[in-house]
Write a protein that holds these residues in place. Structure first.
Motif, PDB file in Angstrom:
ATOM      1  N   TYR A  41       0.841  -1.207   0.000  1.00  0.00           N
ATOM      2  CA  TYR A  41       0.000   0.000   0.000  1.00  0.00           C
ATOM      3  C   TYR A  41       0.875   1.257   0.000  1.00  0.00           C
ATOM      4  N   SER A  42       1.889   1.271   0.865  1.00  0.00           N
ATOM      5  CA  SER A  42       2.715   2.480   0.966  1.00  0.00           C
ATOM      6  C   SER A  42       3.710   2.584  -0.188  1.00  0.00           C
ATOM      7  N   LEU A  43       4.286   1.455  -0.582  1.00  0.00           N
ATOM      8  CA  LEU A  43       5.313   1.510  -1.639  1.00  0.00           C
ATOM      9  C   LEU A  43       4.710   1.821  -3.012  1.00  0.00           C
ATOM     10  N   MET A  44       3.500   1.329  -3.257  1.00  0.00           N
ATOM     11  CA  MET A  44       2.918   1.479  -4.593  1.00  0.00           C
ATOM     12  C   MET A  44       1.911   2.641  -4.664  1.00  0.00           C
ATOM     13  N   ALA A  45       2.120   3.651  -3.816  1.00  0.00           N
ATOM     14  CA  ALA A  45       1.168   4.767  -3.759  1.00  0.00           C
ATOM     15  C   ALA A  45       1.459   5.849  -4.792  1.00  0.00           C
ATOM     16  N   GLY A  46       2.436   5.602  -5.661  1.00  0.00           N
ATOM     17  CA  GLY A  46       2.646   6.531  -6.775  1.00  0.00           C
ATOM     18  C   GLY A  46       3.424   7.801  -6.463  1.00  0.00           C
ATOM     19  N   GLY A  47       4.559   7.695  -5.850  1.00  0.00           N
ATOM     20  CA  GLY A  47       5.421   8.870  -5.673  1.00  0.00           C
ATOM     21  C   GLY A  47       6.126   9.224  -6.977  1.00  0.00           C
ATOM     22  N   LYS A  48       7.004  10.194  -6.903  1.00  0.00           N
ATOM     23  CA  LYS A  48       7.724  10.633  -8.116  1.00  0.00           C
ATOM     24  C   LYS A  48       8.842   9.668  -8.509  1.00  0.00           C
ATOM     25  N   ARG A  49       9.228   8.808  -7.593  1.00  0.00           N
ATOM     26  CA  ARG A  49      10.281   7.796  -7.844  1.00  0.00           C
ATOM     27  C   ARG A  49      11.626   8.450  -8.167  1.00  0.00           C
ATOM     28  N   LEU A  50      11.835   9.593  -7.552  1.00  0.00           N
ATOM     29  CA  LEU A  50      13.029  10.380  -7.857  1.00  0.00           C
ATOM     30  C   LEU A  50      14.326   9.683  -7.442  1.00  0.00           C
ATOM     31  N   ARG A  51      14.307   9.039  -6.273  1.00  0.00           N
ATOM     32  CA  ARG A  51      15.567   8.473  -5.769  1.00  0.00           C
ATOM     33  C   ARG A  51      16.062   7.304  -6.620  1.00  0.00           C
ATOM     34  N   PRO A  52      15.194   6.306  -6.918  1.00  0.00           N
ATOM     35  CA  PRO A  52      15.681   5.257  -7.844  1.00  0.00           C
ATOM     36  C   PRO A  52      16.040   5.805  -9.221  1.00  0.00           C
ATOM     37  N   MET A  53      15.322   6.848  -9.644  1.00  0.00           N
ATOM     38  CA  MET A  53      15.627   7.434 -10.959  1.00  0.00           C
ATOM     39  C   MET A  53      17.022   8.066 -10.952  1.00  0.00           C
ATOM     40  N   ILE A  70      21.449  -3.188 -11.041  1.00  0.00           N
ATOM     41  CA  ILE A  70      21.182  -2.068 -10.133  1.00  0.00           C
ATOM     42  C   ILE A  70      19.751  -2.088  -9.601  1.00  0.00           C
ATOM     43  N   GLU A  71      18.886  -2.894 -10.209  1.00  0.00           N
ATOM     44  CA  GLU A  71      17.464  -2.876  -9.840  1.00  0.00           C
ATOM     45  C   GLU A  71      17.195  -3.147  -8.350  1.00  0.00           C
ATOM     46  N   PRO A  72      17.855  -4.143  -7.733  1.00  0.00           N
ATOM     47  CA  PRO A  72      17.582  -4.351  -6.303  1.00  0.00           C
ATOM     48  C   PRO A  72      17.936  -3.121  -5.454  1.00  0.00           C
ATOM     49  N   PHE A  73      18.956  -2.395  -5.872  1.00  0.00           N
ATOM     50  CA  PHE A  73      19.359  -1.201  -5.118  1.00  0.00           C
ATOM     51  C   PHE A  73      18.372  -0.050  -5.346  1.00  0.00           C
ATOM     52  N   MET A  74      17.831   0.019  -6.558  1.00  0.00           N
ATOM     53  CA  MET A  74      16.792   1.034  -6.826  1.00  0.00           C
ATOM     54  C   MET A  74      15.570   0.753  -5.966  1.00  0.00           C
ATOM     55  N   ALA A  75      15.195  -0.517  -5.884  1.00  0.00           N
ATOM     56  CA  ALA A  75      14.045  -0.885  -5.041  1.00  0.00           C
ATOM     57  C   ALA A  75      14.357  -0.544  -3.583  1.00  0.00           C
ATOM     58  N   ALA A  76      15.581  -0.843  -3.168  1.00  0.00           N
ATOM     59  CA  ALA A  76      15.953  -0.624  -1.763  1.00  0.00           C
ATOM     60  C   ALA A  76      15.846   0.855  -1.383  1.00  0.00           C
ATOM     61  N   ILE A  77      16.338   1.742  -2.234  1.00  0.00           N
ATOM     62  CA  ILE A  77      16.304   3.161  -1.816  1.00  0.00           C
ATOM     63  C   ILE A  77      14.875   3.671  -1.767  1.00  0.00           C
ATOM     64  N   GLU A  78      14.017   3.197  -2.665  1.00  0.00           N
ATOM     65  CA  GLU A  78      12.619   3.647  -2.613  1.00  0.00           C
ATOM     66  C   GLU A  78      11.920   3.067  -1.372  1.00  0.00           C
ATOM     67  N   MET A  79      12.314   1.866  -0.961  1.00  0.00           N
ATOM     68  CA  MET A  79      11.744   1.295   0.274  1.00  0.00           C
ATOM     69  C   MET A  79      12.193   2.101   1.493  1.00  0.00           C
ATOM     70  N   ILE A  80      13.461   2.503   1.508  1.00  0.00           N
ATOM     71  CA  ILE A  80      13.955   3.306   2.640  1.00  0.00           C
ATOM     72  C   ILE A  80      13.211   4.649   2.668  1.00  0.00           C
ATOM     73  N   HIS A  81      13.101   5.273   1.508  1.00  0.00           N
ATOM     74  CA  HIS A  81      12.368   6.545   1.412  1.00  0.00           C
ATOM     75  C   HIS A  81      10.919   6.369   1.887  1.00  0.00           C
ATOM     76  N   THR A  82      10.265   5.290   1.437  1.00  0.00           N
ATOM     77  CA  THR A  82       8.858   5.073   1.789  1.00  0.00           C
ATOM     78  C   THR A  82       8.692   4.822   3.288  1.00  0.00           C
ATOM     79  N   TYR A  83       9.608   4.030   3.850  1.00  0.00           N
ATOM     80  CA  TYR A  83       9.531   3.820   5.319  1.00  0.00           C
ATOM     81  C   TYR A  83       9.616   5.156   6.035  1.00  0.00           C
TER      82      TYR A  83
END
Ligand code: FPP
Ligand code: MG
Length: 299
Positions: A41-53, A70-83
């Motif tokens: 719910y929180s991760l897929m709420a549609g942010g700008k996705r700036l950090r993985p970008m 690099i994909e797992p690291f992109m996912a990781a930073i967006e998870m940290i941001h979302t938390y």
């Protein structure tokens, strides 16, 4: 690149990142389903996705070519941001009911699950990144990226900035304290995004240090623009109520310097960031344009 081409390229990147995030979410969930739902719910709420970008563009800038790496690291930073957003919205912190155009995680799942969803995202971020690092051709680059992520998200980074932000809310604050808060609370994760992307591409220490400066400047501009939008935007556009800084008695760059100086600072910091990028031997036109586009962002 024309404005239209840039917008198309941006949209394409956001949808690629969202696919990466969906496929990174935990699977094989049994009794702990509530937490998996809250994470999604929180991760897929549609942010700008700036950090993985930013991470992906820094990787490309320094010659990275195997994007699956690099994909797992992109996912990781967006998870940290979302938390960090989920916890920031909790009653004990900013006590916000809306974010990214929908009810915040603790409103939907309860405060207990809000706390746990943040905890779960943070842990799962590192789990995901470590798994990614183990599969790299050069795991030492992955270890370097992990060092960057963990440091910039923690006490010498985002958490450190948040602590000072929370402690000083409702109190008069100095220029130096405001600078510390912005640098750590907001810039740190943007620095980490760019630096980890560079590290994964095998960039040299000196290059990682240069891209860190870019992240610091982009972060300052980004946070000042955040302050501006909190006063000038609309709830529909922002996806959350405006005026929250005033309500929470927060000193911001705008309250300290006024609107005009704030707008000038956003432009100035962003231009300085692009200048550093232009002086590198490598080039990434999309990244330059992305940073410039943030000056005029509306959400
Ligand atoms: C909005 O990002 C977020 C910020 C401007 C940073 C604010 C910092 C915190 C909330 C730190 C919280 C830290 C802890 C430890 C609780 P964005 O505009 O990129 O959001 P989006 O992903 O929704 O687009
Ligand atoms: Mg806050």
């Amino acid at each position: 690149m024309t404005q239209e081409q840039f917008q198309d390229a941006l949209n394409a990147r956001v949808s690629t990142i969202e696919k990466v995030l969906v496929s990174a979410l935990p699977k094989n969930i049994t009794m702990q389903k509530t937490i998996a739902d809250a994470m999604e719910y929180s991760l897929m709420a549609g942010g700008k996705r700036l950090r993985p970008m930013l991470m992906l563009e820094a990787y490309r800038l320094f010659g990275g070519s195997d994007e699956a790496e690099i994909e797992p690291f992109m996912a990781a930073i967006e998870m940290i941001h979302t938390y960090s957003l989920v916890h920031d919205d909790l009653p004990a912190m900013d006590n916000d009911e809306y974010r990214r155009g929908r009810k915040t995680t603790h409103i939907v799942y309860g405060e207990d699950m809000g706390i746990l969803a943040g905890d779960a995202l943070l842990n799962y971020a590192y789990e995901t990144a470590v798994e990614g690092a183990l599969k790299l051709k050069d795991p030492a680059n992955g270890l370097k990226a992990l060092q960057i992520l963990s440091r910039k998200a923690g006490v010498y980074g985002m958490v450190g900035g948040q602590v000072v932000d929370v402690e000083l809310t409702g109190k008069p604050i100095s220029e130096e304290q405001l600078d510390f808060i912005y640098r750590y609370k907001t810039s740190a994760l943007l620095e980490a995004s760019l630096m980890a992307g560079a590290a994964l591409a095998g960039a040299a220490e000196e290059e990682i240090a240069q891209i860190e400066c870019v992240g610091r400047l982009v972060g300052l501009a980004f946070q000042i623009q955040d302050d501006i939008l909190d006063l000038t935007s609309t709830a529909e556009e922002l996806g959350k109520p405006i005026g929250s800084d005033l309500r929470n008695e927060k000193t911001t760059y705008v309250s300290l310097h006024g609107m005009r100086e704030a707008e000038e600072a956003v432009e100035e910091y962003s231009k300085e960031a692009v200048e550093i990028l232009e002086n590198l031997s490598e080039e990434n036109e999309f990244l330059d344009q992305l940073i410039v586009s943030l000056i005029h962002r509306k959400k």
